[in-house]
Scaffold this active site. Sequence first.
Site, PDB file in Angstrom:
ATOM      1  N   TYR A 138      -2.299  -1.946  10.423  1.00 54.05           N
ATOM      2  CA  TYR A 138      -2.537  -2.031   8.822  1.00 54.05           C
ATOM      3  C   TYR A 138      -1.352  -1.493   8.147  1.00 54.05           C
ATOM      4  O   TYR A 138      -0.591  -2.167   7.235  1.00 54.05           O
ATOM      5  CB  TYR A 138      -3.912  -1.277   8.467  1.00 54.05           C
ATOM      6  CG  TYR A 138      -3.945  -1.347   6.821  1.00 54.05           C
ATOM      7  CD1 TYR A 138      -4.458  -2.587   6.386  1.00 54.05           C
ATOM      8  CD2 TYR A 138      -3.680  -0.466   5.868  1.00 54.05           C
ATOM      9  CE1 TYR A 138      -4.654  -2.664   4.835  1.00 54.05           C
ATOM     10  CE2 TYR A 138      -3.373  -0.425   4.824  1.00 54.05           C
ATOM     11  CZ  TYR A 138      -4.164  -1.881   4.242  1.00 54.05           C
ATOM     12  OH  TYR A 138      -4.183  -1.666   2.690  1.00 54.05           O
ATOM     13  N   SER A 198       0.946  -1.187   0.086  1.00 53.49           N
ATOM     14  CA  SER A 198       0.228   0.018  -0.001  1.00 53.49           C
ATOM     15  C   SER A 198       0.837   1.154   0.039  1.00 53.49           C
ATOM     16  O   SER A 198       2.148   1.160   0.279  1.00 53.49           O
ATOM     17  CB  SER A 198      -0.901   0.132   1.335  1.00 53.49           C
ATOM     18  OG  SER A 198      -1.616   1.027   1.615  1.00 53.49           O
TER      19      SER A 198
END
Length: 256
Positions: A150, A137
């Site tokens: 995360y 990400s």
Amino acid sequence: MQTTGNTILITGGGSGIGRGLAEAFQKLGNTVIIAGRREGVLAGTAKAHPGMQYLTLDTGSVESIQAFTKELTRRFPALNVVVHSAGIMKTENLREGDTAIAEETIDINLLGPIRLTAALMPTLLKQPHAAILTVSSGLAFTPLSLNPTYCATKAAIHSYTQSLRYQLRDTAVRVIELVPPYVQTELTGEHQARDPMAMPLKDYLEETMRLLQESSDAHEILVERVKPQRFAEARGEYDAFYTKFNDMLVKVRTSR
């Protein structure tokens, strides 16, 4: 990587980026198997795309990965590509002193791909050409404070991918990292799929597939929209970018 003639496993393939990649790879003539925890979602996706196969898998469970790998390799011995797209993204308040979300996130987002890669390695190494695609990400490089674990798992996936690539450098297995920006999916809820601040999923998929086809030697697949996050530190802009990025998104998220 070779983008046609593969047998491809895509975890998290029932929705979001995973489903989009599954559809795109099938259109190119690949055999596609999608996997995830929600059998109903998987079945619906497969039914909408004749020829697509599915198997249930909980990437947070060692036992599920073991049983899944045995069934997968029995049914699809020619498997030569795995795309690790399954993941969760939950908000955490670190002042509460509770690690339940963190532990779940690490199990699914980090240990899941590591364990599944290890389980599939003997099969992948047998193939004349193969690929492992991890999904990190932009938040691996510029984290969002609302989702600390995360972001940490995605940073760890980036690091793990680099080591995996180096260790497999003299094999036929390519290792590629997909680095999505903020995309219109339901990863954090229905609101994200409608958020005008997020990149439309269709646009992300089209640019990503084009880069995979055109950039045969690329280690990272970076759409233009994620590059400010990816290279903020290299450009000497990290501190200012991080503060502005977090101030803006924390304000937006907490005002909902």
